[in-house]
Design a protein around this motif. Sequence first.
Motif, PDB file in Angstrom:
ATOM      1  N   GLY A 125      -8.972   5.917  22.878  1.00 26.86           N
ATOM      2  CA  GLY A 125      -8.301   6.045  24.174  1.00 26.86           C
ATOM      3  C   GLY A 125      -6.822   5.728  24.050  1.00 26.86           C
ATOM      4  O   GLY A 125      -6.408   4.994  23.147  1.00 26.86           O
ATOM      5  N   ILE A 126      -6.028   6.256  24.963  1.00 32.06           N
ATOM      6  CA  ILE A 126      -4.572   6.123  24.859  1.00 32.06           C
ATOM      7  C   ILE A 126      -4.001   5.058  25.799  1.00 32.06           C
ATOM      8  O   ILE A 126      -2.804   5.031  26.061  1.00 32.06           O
ATOM      9  CB  ILE A 126      -3.879   7.474  25.114  1.00 32.06           C
ATOM     10  N   GLY A 127      -4.856   4.172  26.269  1.00 28.65           N
ATOM     11  CA  GLY A 127      -4.396   3.123  27.185  1.00 28.65           C
ATOM     12  C   GLY A 127      -3.325   2.239  26.583  1.00 28.65           C
ATOM     13  O   GLY A 127      -2.384   1.825  27.282  1.00 28.65           O
ATOM     14  N   TYR A 128      -3.439   1.931  25.305  1.00 28.87           N
ATOM     15  CA  TYR A 128      -2.428   1.086  24.658  1.00 28.87           C
ATOM     16  C   TYR A 128      -1.124   1.853  24.492  1.00 28.87           C
ATOM     17  O   TYR A 128      -0.035   1.292  24.668  1.00 28.87           O
ATOM     18  CB  TYR A 128      -2.938   0.591  23.304  1.00 28.87           C
ATOM     19  N   ALA A 129      -1.223   3.132  24.149  1.00 30.40           N
ATOM     20  CA  ALA A 129      -0.024   3.955  24.002  1.00 30.40           C
ATOM     21  C   ALA A 129       0.715   4.066  25.325  1.00 30.40           C
ATOM     22  O   ALA A 129       1.954   4.073  25.360  1.00 30.40           O
ATOM     23  CB  ALA A 129      -0.400   5.333  23.481  1.00 30.40           C
ATOM     24  N   VAL A 130      -0.012   4.161  26.431  1.00 27.02           N
ATOM     25  CA  VAL A 130       0.614   4.213  27.758  1.00 27.02           C
ATOM     26  C   VAL A 130       1.445   2.960  28.000  1.00 27.02           C
ATOM     27  O   VAL A 130       2.529   3.010  28.587  1.00 27.02           O
ATOM     28  CB  VAL A 130      -0.461   4.378  28.854  1.00 27.02           C
ATOM     29  N   ARG A 131       0.956   1.823  27.512  1.00 25.73           N
ATOM     30  CA  ARG A 131       1.673   0.558  27.670  1.00 25.73           C
ATOM     31  C   ARG A 131       2.749   0.359  26.605  1.00 25.73           C
ATOM     32  O   ARG A 131       3.529  -0.597  26.682  1.00 25.73           O
ATOM     33  CB  ARG A 131       0.687  -0.621  27.606  1.00 25.73           C
ATOM     34  N   GLY A 132       2.760   1.220  25.605  1.00 24.85           N
ATOM     35  CA  GLY A 132       3.749   1.093  24.542  1.00 24.85           C
ATOM     36  C   GLY A 132       3.495  -0.066  23.609  1.00 24.85           C
ATOM     37  O   GLY A 132       4.424  -0.613  23.013  1.00 24.85           O
ATOM     38  N   VAL A 133       2.206  -0.451  23.456  1.00 24.94           N
ATOM     39  CA  VAL A 133       1.860  -1.573  22.588  1.00 24.94           C
ATOM     40  C   VAL A 133       0.944  -1.089  21.469  1.00 24.94           C
ATOM     41  O   VAL A 133       0.235  -0.082  21.621  1.00 24.94           O
ATOM     42  CB  VAL A 133       1.165  -2.708  23.380  1.00 24.94           C
ATOM     43  N   PRO A 134       0.933  -1.771  20.325  1.00 26.47           N
ATOM     44  CA  PRO A 134       0.036  -1.386  19.230  1.00 26.47           C
ATOM     45  C   PRO A 134      -1.427  -1.507  19.659  1.00 26.47           C
ATOM     46  O   PRO A 134      -1.826  -2.499  20.271  1.00 26.47           O
ATOM     47  CB  PRO A 134       0.372  -2.380  18.116  1.00 26.47           C
ATOM     48  N   SER A 135      -2.208  -0.511  19.320  1.00 23.19           N
ATOM     49  CA  SER A 135      -3.630  -0.540  19.650  1.00 23.19           C
ATOM     50  C   SER A 135      -4.381  -1.429  18.663  1.00 23.19           C
ATOM     51  O   SER A 135      -4.304  -1.225  17.454  1.00 23.19           O
ATOM     52  CB  SER A 135      -4.207   0.876  19.584  1.00 23.19           C
ATOM     53  N   PRO A 136      -5.150  -2.400  19.153  1.00 22.04           N
ATOM     54  CA  PRO A 136      -5.954  -3.213  18.233  1.00 22.04           C
ATOM     55  C   PRO A 136      -7.022  -2.381  17.536  1.00 22.04           C
ATOM     56  O   PRO A 136      -7.484  -2.755  16.455  1.00 22.04           O
ATOM     57  CB  PRO A 136      -6.580  -4.275  19.142  1.00 22.04           C
ATOM     58  N   TYR A 171      -0.166  -6.408  14.821  1.00 22.86           N
ATOM     59  CA  TYR A 171      -0.891  -6.756  16.052  1.00 22.86           C
ATOM     60  C   TYR A 171      -0.991  -8.269  16.187  1.00 22.86           C
ATOM     61  O   TYR A 171      -1.300  -8.966  15.213  1.00 22.86           O
ATOM     62  CB  TYR A 171      -2.301  -6.161  16.005  1.00 22.86           C
ATOM     63  N   ARG A 172      -0.740  -8.740  17.411  1.00 23.91           N
ATOM     64  CA  ARG A 172      -0.895 -10.165  17.700  1.00 23.91           C
ATOM     65  C   ARG A 172      -1.973 -10.398  18.755  1.00 23.91           C
ATOM     66  O   ARG A 172      -2.894 -11.175  18.554  1.00 23.91           O
ATOM     67  CB  ARG A 172       0.440 -10.754  18.161  1.00 23.91           C
ATOM     68  N   ALA A 173      -1.831  -9.736  19.891  1.00 22.48           N
ATOM     69  CA  ALA A 173      -2.782  -9.934  20.985  1.00 22.48           C
ATOM     70  C   ALA A 173      -2.649  -8.773  21.965  1.00 22.48           C
ATOM     71  O   ALA A 173      -1.713  -7.976  21.900  1.00 22.48           O
ATOM     72  CB  ALA A 173      -2.530 -11.264  21.692  1.00 22.48           C
ATOM     73  N   GLY A 174      -3.623  -8.720  22.883  1.00 17.96           N
ATOM     74  CA  GLY A 174      -3.659  -7.679  23.898  1.00 17.96           C
ATOM     75  C   GLY A 174      -4.873  -6.803  23.696  1.00 17.96           C
ATOM     76  O   GLY A 174      -5.058  -6.239  22.615  1.00 17.96           O
ATOM     77  N   LYS A 175      -5.717  -6.716  24.726  1.00 19.44           N
ATOM     78  CA  LYS A 175      -6.950  -5.929  24.597  1.00 19.44           C
ATOM     79  C   LYS A 175      -7.470  -5.558  25.983  1.00 19.44           C
ATOM     80  O   LYS A 175      -7.386  -6.361  26.923  1.00 19.44           O
ATOM     81  CB  LYS A 175      -8.011  -6.735  23.849  1.00 19.44           C
ATOM     82  N   TYR A 176      -7.986  -4.344  26.082  1.00 20.50           N
ATOM     83  CA  TYR A 176      -8.714  -3.965  27.287  1.00 20.50           C
ATOM     84  C   TYR A 176     -10.093  -4.613  27.205  1.00 20.50           C
ATOM     85  O   TYR A 176     -10.888  -4.315  26.322  1.00 20.50           O
ATOM     86  CB  TYR A 176      -8.850  -2.437  27.386  1.00 20.50           C
ATOM     87  N   VAL A 177     -10.354  -5.515  28.126  1.00 19.11           N
ATOM     88  CA  VAL A 177     -11.623  -6.248  28.105  1.00 19.11           C
ATOM     89  C   VAL A 177     -12.738  -5.465  28.801  1.00 19.11           C
ATOM     90  O   VAL A 177     -13.920  -5.748  28.605  1.00 19.11           O
ATOM     91  CB  VAL A 177     -11.455  -7.639  28.749  1.00 19.11           C
ATOM     92  N   ARG A 178     -12.364  -4.522  29.632  1.00 21.84           N
ATOM     93  CA  ARG A 178     -13.278  -3.537  30.215  1.00 21.84           C
ATOM     94  C   ARG A 178     -12.428  -2.388  30.733  1.00 21.84           C
ATOM     95  O   ARG A 178     -11.200  -2.457  30.703  1.00 21.84           O
ATOM     96  CB  ARG A 178     -14.147  -4.152  31.332  1.00 21.84           C
ATOM     97  N   ASP A 179     -13.068  -1.342  31.207  1.00 17.32           N
ATOM     98  CA  ASP A 179     -12.331  -0.163  31.614  1.00 17.32           C
ATOM     99  C   ASP A 179     -11.249  -0.499  32.636  1.00 17.32           C
ATOM    100  O   ASP A 179     -11.532  -1.048  33.712  1.00 17.32           O
ATOM    101  CB  ASP A 179     -13.281   0.884  32.211  1.00 17.32           C
ATOM    102  N   GLY A 180     -10.003  -0.179  32.282  1.00 20.28           N
ATOM    103  CA  GLY A 180      -8.889  -0.356  33.201  1.00 20.28           C
ATOM    104  C   GLY A 180      -8.379  -1.776  33.340  1.00 20.28           C
ATOM    105  O   GLY A 180      -7.441  -2.017  34.100  1.00 20.28           O
ATOM    106  N   VAL A 181      -8.966  -2.723  32.617  1.00 16.36           N
ATOM    107  CA  VAL A 181      -8.546  -4.127  32.731  1.00 16.36           C
ATOM    108  C   VAL A 181      -7.973  -4.587  31.397  1.00 16.36           C
ATOM    109  O   VAL A 181      -8.705  -4.744  30.411  1.00 16.36           O
ATOM    110  CB  VAL A 181      -9.720  -5.033  33.151  1.00 16.36           C
ATOM    111  N   TYR A 182      -6.657  -4.826  31.380  1.00 16.32           N
ATOM    112  CA  TYR A 182      -5.946  -5.218  30.165  1.00 16.32           C
ATOM    113  C   TYR A 182      -5.589  -6.696  30.215  1.00 16.32           C
ATOM    114  O   TYR A 182      -5.010  -7.173  31.187  1.00 16.32           O
ATOM    115  CB  TYR A 182      -4.676  -4.377  30.018  1.00 16.32           C
ATOM    116  N   ASP A 183      -5.941  -7.427  29.160  1.00 16.62           N
ATOM    117  CA  ASP A 183      -5.621  -8.849  29.052  1.00 16.62           C
ATOM    118  C   ASP A 183      -4.623  -9.018  27.912  1.00 16.62           C
ATOM    119  O   ASP A 183      -4.989  -8.866  26.738  1.00 16.62           O
ATOM    120  CB  ASP A 183      -6.895  -9.649  28.766  1.00 16.62           C
TER     121      ASP A 183
END
Length: 228
Positions: free
Chosen positions: A128-139, A148-160
């Motif tokens: 999925g391109i959710g991380y690219a939309v945010r401009g952050v490296p995809s885990p 990569y340090r941190a940042g993850k979609y914990v469920r659909d549409g919810v980014y922590d």
Amino acid sequence: MVDLNALSAANAKRWANAKLSRKAEAASVAVRLYRAKQRYQAVERHTGVPWPAIAVIHERESSQQWNASLAQGDPWNAVSVHVPAGRGPFDSWEAAAVDALVKCPPFLARHKDWTIAGALTALETYNGIGYAVRGVPSPYLWSGTNQYRAGKYVRDGVYDPSKVDPQLGCAALLMALMELDPDICFAGTKIAKGSASSDPARPSLTNPSKGSIGAFVVSLIKAIFGRK
């Protein structure tokens, strides 16, 4: 809308600067994936997707469980309930894998750019391109590397932004696989950064460089079997 050309350029830059941050873990998983090379190559023959890409997807989606589909980790002998839902049942893991790559978005069997930048971008779109939309490296790609340090979609549409992905990413796994198998290549270009197939110094299990994954695995084998 994500510019896939820009994403490929960003992934190429990250790859050029990437270093493993969990080397021992990556080495262990890479050996496990490498042992199944023939099964992944069987799927490659039906789809055109390089076997290392299939292997790292298998690890990310189901920790290489052979009773789980490559598409989303659901059991392949039943109808899938997670996206892509409604697939199956299938007769084998291989049949389910071919279906995932040929008939399910993002249809990796149609992908033509298997340079390392193109491969990484294909793998990112698979998740999925959710991380690219945010401009952050995809885990999904970069976990287990210094990119990569941190940042993850914990469920659909919810980014922590503080959540750390515990799995190794595809790029980390490709780096480790590359050190085990000198024949891994994408569109004629070796995965190894700046290496050539004729380079006698290229790290591998038979010719490991000091501090490499290959050297780690060789030392592990020697320790197990008491060889000096």
